[in-house]
Design an enzyme around this catalytic site. Structure first.
Site, PDB file in Angstrom:
ATOM      1  N   LYS A   1      21.698 -42.674  50.599  1.00 10.12           N
ATOM      2  CA  LYS A   1      21.001 -41.625  49.853  1.00 10.12           C
ATOM      3  C   LYS A   1      19.538 -41.985  49.598  1.00 10.12           C
ATOM      4  CE  LYS A   1      23.702 -41.526  46.221  1.00 10.12           C
ATOM      5  NZ  LYS A   1      24.626 -42.605  46.589  1.00 10.12           N
TER       6      LYS A   1
ATOM      7  N   ARG B   1      26.081 -37.570  38.298  1.00 14.86           N
ATOM      8  CA  ARG B   1      27.118 -38.510  38.711  1.00 14.86           C
ATOM      9  C   ARG B   1      28.478 -38.099  38.150  1.00 14.86           C
ATOM     10  NH1 ARG B   1      23.932 -42.627  40.990  1.00 14.86           N
ATOM     11  NH2 ARG B   1      25.027 -44.594  40.949  1.00 14.86           N
TER      12      ARG B   1
ATOM     13  N   ARG C   1      23.593 -55.468  51.986  1.00 17.38           N
ATOM     14  CA  ARG C   1      22.310 -54.851  51.633  1.00 17.38           C
ATOM     15  C   ARG C   1      21.469 -55.799  50.772  1.00 17.38           C
ATOM     16  NH1 ARG C   1      22.045 -49.027  48.678  1.00 17.38           N
ATOM     17  NH2 ARG C   1      22.919 -50.098  46.867  1.00 17.38           N
TER      18      ARG C   1
ATOM     19  N   ARG D   1      21.093 -56.970  44.874  1.00 17.35           N
ATOM     20  CA  ARG D   1      21.287 -56.342  43.569  1.00 17.35           C
ATOM     21  C   ARG D   1      22.575 -56.864  42.954  1.00 17.35           C
ATOM     22  NH1 ARG D   1      20.563 -49.900  44.511  1.00 17.35           N
ATOM     23  NH2 ARG D   1      22.327 -49.935  43.078  1.00 17.35           N
TER      24      ARG D   1
ATOM     25  N   ARG E   1      32.222 -49.791  41.549  1.00 11.14           N
ATOM     26  CA  ARG E   1      31.330 -48.642  41.780  1.00 11.14           C
ATOM     27  C   ARG E   1      32.027 -47.586  42.628  1.00 11.14           C
ATOM     28  NH1 ARG E   1      26.305 -51.032  44.435  1.00 11.14           N
ATOM     29  NH2 ARG E   1      25.351 -48.977  44.203  1.00 11.14           N
TER      30      ARG E   1
HETATM   31  P1  AMP Z   1      22.144 -46.275  42.071  1.00 14.68           P
HETATM   32  O1  AMP Z   1      20.892 -46.992  42.441  1.00 14.68           O
HETATM   33  O2  AMP Z   1      22.016 -44.784  42.167  1.00 14.68           O
HETATM   34  O3  AMP Z   1      23.353 -46.810  42.783  1.00 14.68           O
HETATM   35  O4  AMP Z   1      22.378 -46.556  40.506  1.00 14.68           O
HETATM   36  C1  AMP Z   1      22.558 -47.871  40.015  1.00 14.68           C
HETATM   37  C2  AMP Z   1      23.245 -47.815  38.653  1.00 14.68           C
HETATM   38  O5  AMP Z   1      22.438 -47.075  37.730  1.00 14.68           O
HETATM   39  C3  AMP Z   1      24.597 -47.100  38.636  1.00 14.68           C
HETATM   40  O6  AMP Z   1      25.663 -47.935  39.044  1.00 14.68           O
HETATM   41  C4  AMP Z   1      24.686 -46.713  37.159  1.00 14.68           C
HETATM   42  O7  AMP Z   1      25.003 -47.831  36.351  1.00 14.68           O
HETATM   43  C5  AMP Z   1      23.249 -46.308  36.852  1.00 14.68           C
HETATM   44  N1  AMP Z   1      23.042 -44.871  37.131  1.00 14.68           N
HETATM   45  C6  AMP Z   1      22.254 -44.328  38.097  1.00 14.68           C
HETATM   46  N2  AMP Z   1      22.304 -42.983  38.058  1.00 14.68           N
HETATM   47  C7  AMP Z   1      23.135 -42.673  37.042  1.00 14.68           C
HETATM   48  C8  AMP Z   1      23.613 -41.441  36.504  1.00 14.68           C
HETATM   49  N3  AMP Z   1      23.249 -40.255  37.012  1.00 14.68           N
HETATM   50  N4  AMP Z   1      24.468 -41.498  35.448  1.00 14.68           N
HETATM   51  C9  AMP Z   1      24.832 -42.681  34.904  1.00 14.68           C
HETATM   52  N5  AMP Z   1      24.452 -43.866  35.387  1.00 14.68           N
HETATM   53  C10 AMP Z   1      23.611 -43.880  36.442  1.00 14.68           C
END
Ligand code: AMP
Length: 211
Positions: A13, A88, A127, A155, A166
């Site tokens: 994404k 989410r 990654r 990460r 996740r």
């Molecule tokens: P991502 O980079 O999109 O995988 O996001 C990394 C982490 O940020 C996720 O595992 C959540 O802990 C938090 N996060 C990102 N977007 C959201 C969202 N829309 N709602 C809640 N937590 C989020």
């Protein structure tokens, strides 16, 4: 163009969002990136999000929704936006719909990047992320393919034990928004397979069929 990307972690994404945002000249709004930059800067928001992020859990809706509304109120979204990683869950999707309807700027498309779970685990565990610009690279790379930065790290939430959580969170909480956008009549689905430019092209083709 007002759109969002949905798909499991590792579907690509963030990478596709970057190219699509450039193609349509709209800001790329990644909630994960906003949380990570707040974490790095040691802000109150970053501190609130940290424990949830480290466990691969969702940050509470109240915090996330307010953060997104603030971002969508900025002037650079006048010509549209691309949301990546938000919503989410269906509660966030409802909040977003109400907010956009109030502003008379409804979402035009929810683009789903679809990918098999076995491929996700392979991609995420190898990654690496650039500390300077946040772009992803493969394990073993010595510099970032986006900005040539040399500080590539894994990460916390790309470590194997967190990936499983996740994916579970995605299946339980995020996947239902696909049906939500299908019922809204704005869901477009493409397979997240092939090279990055091939997937971008498929996305642009799918989006060009929008009414
Ligand atoms: P991502 O980079 O999109 O995988 O996001 C990394 C982490 O940020 C996720 O595992 C959540 O802990 C938090 N996060 C990102 N977007 C959201 C969202 N829309 N709602 C809640 N937590 C989020």
């Amino acid at each position: 163009m007002r759109l969002l990307l949905v798909g499991p972690p590792g579907a690509g994404k963030g990478t596709q969002a970057q190219f699509l945002a450039a193609h349509y000249s709209i800001p790329h709004i990644s909630t994960g990136d906003i949380f990570r930059s707040n974490l790095k800067a040691g802000t109150e928001l970053g501190n609130q999000a940290k424990a949830f992020m480290d466990r691969g859990e969702l940050v509470p809706d109240s915090v996330t929704n307010d953060m997104v509304k603030d971002r969508l109120a900025q002037s650079d979204v006048a010509n549209g936006f691309l949301l990546d990683g938000y919503p989410r869950n269906t509660a966030q999707a409802e909040v977003l719909r109400a907010f956009l309807e109030e502003n008379k700027t409804p979402l035009q498309a929810a683009l789903e990047l679809s990918i098999a779970p076995v491929e996700i685990i392979k991609r995420l565990s190898s990654r690496r992320t650039c500390r300077a610009c946040g772009a992803p690279s493969e394990a073993g790379a010595t510099k970032c393919s986006s900005c040539a930065g040399t500080d590539l790290y894994q990460r916390e939430d790309d470590k194997e034990e967190v990936i499983a959580r996740r994916l579970q969170v995605y299946e339980e909480q995020t996947a239902p928004i696909i049906a939500f956008y299908q019922s809204e009549g704005i869901l477009l689905t493409i397979p997240a397979l092939g090279t990055v430019p091939e997937i971008t092209e498929q996305a642009i083709t799918a989006l060009s069929n929008l009414a």
